[in-house]
Design a protein around this motif. Structure first.
Motif, mmCIF file in Angstrom:
data_model
loop_
_atom_site.group_PDB
_atom_site.id
_atom_site.type_symbol
_atom_site.label_atom_id
_atom_site.label_comp_id
_atom_site.label_asym_id
_atom_site.label_seq_id
_atom_site.Cartn_x
_atom_site.Cartn_y
_atom_site.Cartn_z
ATOM 1 N N ALA A 164 -31.958 -11.451 10.185
ATOM 2 C CA ALA A 164 -30.320 -11.206 9.662
ATOM 3 C C ALA A 164 -30.837 -10.124 8.370
ATOM 4 O O ALA A 164 -29.881 -9.411 8.220
ATOM 5 C CB ALA A 164 -29.714 -12.556 9.002
ATOM 6 N N ARG A 165 -31.745 -10.386 7.646
ATOM 7 C CA ARG A 165 -31.868 -9.677 6.260
ATOM 8 C C ARG A 165 -32.055 -8.504 7.070
ATOM 9 O O ARG A 165 -31.843 -7.327 6.331
ATOM 10 C CB ARG A 165 -33.130 -10.287 5.532
ATOM 11 N N TYR A 166 -32.865 -8.126 8.225
ATOM 12 C CA TYR A 166 -33.162 -6.797 8.583
ATOM 13 C C TYR A 166 -31.966 -6.178 8.866
ATOM 14 O O TYR A 166 -31.491 -5.007 8.626
ATOM 15 C CB TYR A 166 -34.013 -6.966 9.747
ATOM 16 N N LEU A 167 -30.887 -6.753 9.865
ATOM 17 C CA LEU A 167 -29.794 -6.107 10.168
ATOM 18 C C LEU A 167 -28.896 -5.505 9.040
ATOM 19 O O LEU A 167 -28.369 -4.719 8.926
ATOM 20 C CB LEU A 167 -28.905 -7.221 10.870
ATOM 21 N N PHE A 168 -28.705 -6.416 8.009
ATOM 22 C CA PHE A 168 -27.980 -5.963 6.985
ATOM 23 C C PHE A 168 -28.498 -5.169 5.737
ATOM 24 O O PHE A 168 -27.974 -4.379 5.183
ATOM 25 C CB PHE A 168 -27.257 -7.200 6.202
ATOM 26 N N PRO A 178 -27.041 1.089 18.082
ATOM 27 C CA PRO A 178 -25.788 1.900 18.342
ATOM 28 C C PRO A 178 -24.608 0.997 18.446
ATOM 29 O O PRO A 178 -23.416 1.446 17.606
ATOM 30 C CB PRO A 178 -25.800 2.496 19.712
ATOM 31 N N ASP A 179 -24.942 -0.395 18.458
ATOM 32 C CA ASP A 179 -23.393 -1.293 18.302
ATOM 33 C C ASP A 179 -23.644 -2.202 17.237
ATOM 34 O O ASP A 179 -23.722 -3.461 17.369
ATOM 35 C CB ASP A 179 -23.257 -2.047 19.648
ATOM 36 N N TRP A 180 -24.202 -1.494 16.013
ATOM 37 C CA TRP A 180 -24.667 -2.425 14.823
ATOM 38 C C TRP A 180 -23.595 -3.412 14.595
ATOM 39 O O TRP A 180 -23.735 -4.459 14.077
ATOM 40 C CB TRP A 180 -24.817 -1.375 13.678
ATOM 41 N N ASP A 181 -22.142 -3.072 14.600
ATOM 42 C CA ASP A 181 -20.918 -3.734 14.237
ATOM 43 C C ASP A 181 -21.098 -4.844 15.084
ATOM 44 O O ASP A 181 -20.844 -6.020 14.386
ATOM 45 C CB ASP A 181 -19.814 -3.039 14.373
ATOM 46 N N ARG A 182 -21.251 -4.883 16.228
ATOM 47 C CA ARG A 182 -21.231 -5.921 17.049
ATOM 48 C C ARG A 182 -22.506 -6.808 16.753
ATOM 49 O O ARG A 182 -22.391 -7.976 17.071
ATOM 50 C CB ARG A 182 -21.255 -5.495 18.698
ATOM 51 N N VAL A 184 -23.934 -7.457 14.315
ATOM 52 C CA VAL A 184 -24.108 -8.157 12.729
ATOM 53 C C VAL A 184 -23.114 -9.307 12.972
ATOM 54 O O VAL A 184 -23.195 -10.100 12.443
ATOM 55 C CB VAL A 184 -23.762 -7.013 11.483
ATOM 56 N N THR A 185 -21.767 -9.057 13.792
ATOM 57 C CA THR A 185 -21.025 -9.771 13.942
ATOM 58 C C THR A 185 -21.415 -11.108 14.662
ATOM 59 O O THR A 185 -21.297 -12.242 14.099
ATOM 60 C CB THR A 185 -19.784 -9.454 14.917
ATOM 61 N N GLY A 186 -22.379 -10.988 15.642
ATOM 62 C CA GLY A 186 -22.857 -12.178 16.202
ATOM 63 C C GLY A 186 -23.747 -12.828 15.538
ATOM 64 O O GLY A 186 -24.031 -14.089 15.602
ATOM 65 N N CYS A 187 -24.549 -11.992 14.736
ATOM 66 C CA CYS A 187 -25.698 -12.639 13.578
ATOM 67 C C CYS A 187 -24.871 -13.661 12.758
ATOM 68 O O CYS A 187 -25.338 -14.622 12.491
ATOM 69 C CB CYS A 187 -26.303 -11.333 13.045
ATOM 70 N N VAL A 188 -23.982 -13.003 11.978
ATOM 71 C CA VAL A 188 -23.193 -13.849 11.004
ATOM 72 C C VAL A 188 -22.497 -15.127 11.807
ATOM 73 O O VAL A 188 -22.645 -16.239 11.151
ATOM 74 C CB VAL A 188 -22.239 -13.090 10.403
ATOM 75 N N ALA A 189 -22.187 -14.879 12.983
ATOM 76 C CA ALA A 189 -21.367 -16.143 13.592
ATOM 77 C C ALA A 189 -22.411 -17.220 13.917
ATOM 78 O O ALA A 189 -22.071 -18.450 13.670
ATOM 79 C CB ALA A 189 -20.741 -15.663 15.046
ATOM 80 N N ARG A 190 -23.718 -16.930 14.254
ATOM 81 C CA ARG A 190 -24.762 -17.878 14.627
ATOM 82 C C ARG A 190 -25.200 -18.501 13.259
ATOM 83 O O ARG A 190 -25.413 -19.853 13.111
ATOM 84 C CB ARG A 190 -25.834 -17.061 15.336
ATOM 85 N N LEU A 191 -25.268 -17.848 12.087
ATOM 86 C CA LEU A 191 -25.650 -18.445 11.012
ATOM 87 C C LEU A 191 -24.485 -19.410 10.570
ATOM 88 O O LEU A 191 -24.900 -20.243 10.110
ATOM 89 C CB LEU A 191 -25.831 -17.511 9.954
ATOM 90 N N ARG A 192 -23.419 -19.028 10.932
ATOM 91 C CA ARG A 192 -22.218 -19.600 10.235
ATOM 92 C C ARG A 192 -22.304 -21.176 11.135
ATOM 93 O O ARG A 192 -21.774 -22.209 10.394
ATOM 94 C CB ARG A 192 -20.917 -19.122 10.596
ATOM 95 N N ALA A 193 -22.598 -21.149 12.266
ATOM 96 C CA ALA A 193 -22.330 -22.281 13.264
ATOM 97 C C ALA A 193 -23.571 -23.400 12.562
ATOM 98 O O ALA A 193 -23.292 -24.327 12.677
ATOM 99 C CB ALA A 193 -22.512 -21.918 14.474
ATOM 100 N N GLU A 223 -16.862 -14.410 5.325
ATOM 101 C CA GLU A 223 -15.586 -15.157 5.016
ATOM 102 C C GLU A 223 -14.601 -15.365 6.038
ATOM 103 O O GLU A 223 -13.677 -16.224 5.971
ATOM 104 C CB GLU A 223 -14.688 -14.119 4.101
ATOM 105 N N ARG A 224 -15.049 -14.629 7.166
ATOM 106 C CA ARG A 224 -14.055 -14.636 8.419
ATOM 107 C C ARG A 224 -14.535 -16.046 9.127
ATOM 108 O O ARG A 224 -13.434 -16.718 9.933
ATOM 109 C CB ARG A 224 -14.050 -13.885 9.193
ATOM 110 N N TYR A 225 -15.617 -16.686 8.824
ATOM 111 C CA TYR A 225 -16.116 -18.258 9.349
ATOM 112 C C TYR A 225 -15.685 -18.038 10.988
ATOM 113 O O TYR A 225 -15.093 -19.009 11.422
ATOM 114 C CB TYR A 225 -15.150 -18.989 8.771
ATOM 115 N N GLU A 226 -16.342 -17.023 11.683
ATOM 116 C CA GLU A 226 -16.317 -17.220 13.055
ATOM 117 C C GLU A 226 -17.650 -17.937 13.338
ATOM 118 O O GLU A 226 -18.671 -17.450 13.005
ATOM 119 C CB GLU A 226 -16.307 -15.781 13.550
ATOM 120 N N VAL A 227 -17.655 -18.577 14.815
ATOM 121 C CA VAL A 227 -18.782 -19.208 14.936
ATOM 122 C C VAL A 227 -19.144 -19.055 16.539
ATOM 123 O O VAL A 227 -19.824 -19.544 17.100
ATOM 124 C CB VAL A 227 -18.716 -20.672 14.977
ATOM 125 N N THR A 228 -18.344 -18.040 17.036
ATOM 126 C CA THR A 228 -18.530 -17.919 18.628
ATOM 127 C C THR A 228 -19.024 -16.534 18.965
ATOM 128 O O THR A 228 -18.511 -15.819 19.555
ATOM 129 C CB THR A 228 -17.218 -17.943 19.422
#
Length: 297
Positions: A164-168, A178-182, A184-193, A223-228
């Motif tokens: 996670a630290r590496y990605l951000f 190439p799909d960095w946005d995707r 990091v979104t999945g990474c944060v969702a897993r950490l949130r869960a 802040e979005r608190y996505e877990v999926t």
């Protein structure tokens, strides 16, 4: 002290409900919005309470962390009203269960010790990149390709190597994916869960606190608190040493060691991708050997 812990757990449940409510549009749940400006993003509290068939006061207490024992029927009604998928619904249940039975003494942190046979397994998987990570995405063990795949990560101290630290925070990450946005979104969702059911765990709070301070991208997604977040079956890497490769991705939970997972990337033998992995494995071995010599010279 115990009452503060219970309140903290109830607050986590409330934060999750509020995040889902503010990100659910009235149109998405079949409500007709009248003319005029809505000051509340997403659904209003009273709208959600009505859709779920519960009193507004009761829902407000839940969102403020003061109601920590909602019934399964109430949770199911809220999940239906918010159109939660199965993973979001399960996370809601887990937060509610934790708020209801939270013990004053937190459970011990998962072990960071990687058993010897797992290290042998990583070696046997070569040239396929493989590693063992903790629940907070610290890299605990790896084979040569597993470290070399994340370009530039070998330059960080061992204790600092975290995906996670590496990605951000690593300057090479945006070029690597190439799909960095995707990613990091999945990474944060897993950490949130994970953090949602262990909000006071030091391994998680320290990492999250660091990323909140250092990365505006992380703060916005947190802040979005996505877990999926969906983990794609394949990942594309634009690697500075071996070029662009598409690899099959697999993550496995380690039996008998909660919190640890094995990550593996594979390619069909005889393909350009497999040839690239052979080169990456050799490059990783050379880097590892050089590091060992440097430490002992």
């Amino acid at each position: 002290m115990a009452s503060q812990s219970v309140h903290s757990e109830g607050a986590e449940l409330g934060r999750y409900l509020r995040a889902r409510r503010t990100q659910t549009s009235p149109e998405h749940v079949g409500l007709t919005v009248g003319a005029g400006i809505r000051r509340t993003p997403g659904l209003r509290r009273e709208e959600l309470a009505t859709l779920a068939g519960i009193s507004i006061d009761y829902y407000v207490r839940m969102e403020r962390g003061k109601e920590t024992r909602p019934s399964p029927a109430v949770l199911d009604s809220l999940a239906r009203a918010l159109h939660m998928d199965d993973q979001e619904h399960q996370h809601l249940r887990e937060l509610a269960a934790r708020a209801a039975r939270y013990a004053p003494e937190p459970p011990p942190a998962p072990s960071r010790t990687v058993r010897p046979h797992l290290k042998l397994l990583l070696e046997s998987l070569r040239p396929n990149p493989a590693y063992v990570i903790s629940r907070s995405m610290d890299m605990l063990a790896w084979n040569p390709g597993g470290l070399a795949l994340y370009a530039g990560l070998e330059g960080w101290p061992v204790k600092h190597r975290n995906l996670a630290r590496y990605l951000f925070l690593h300057p090479a990450a945006r070029d690597l994916f190439p799909d960095w946005d995707r990613q990091v979104t999945g990474c944060v969702a897993r950490l949130r869960a994970v953090a949602g059911t262990a909000p006071d765990a030091p391994d998680l709070t320290n990492l999250v606190g660091e990323l909140l301070l250092k990365s505006a991208d992380f703060a916005g997604l947190w802040e979005r608190y996505e877990v999926t977040g969906r983990k794609p079956a394949q990942k594309i890497f634009r690697h500075p040493q071996v070029g662009t490769v598409t690899l099959a991705s697999q993550s496995l939970h380690v039996e008998g060691t909660p919190g640890q997972r094995i990550g593996v990337y594979t390619a069909e033998p005889g393909t350009p991708e497999h040839d690239a992995l052979l080169l990456l494995d050799m490059a990783g071995s050379a880097t590892s050997a050089h590091s060992t010599v440097s430490r002992h010279s």
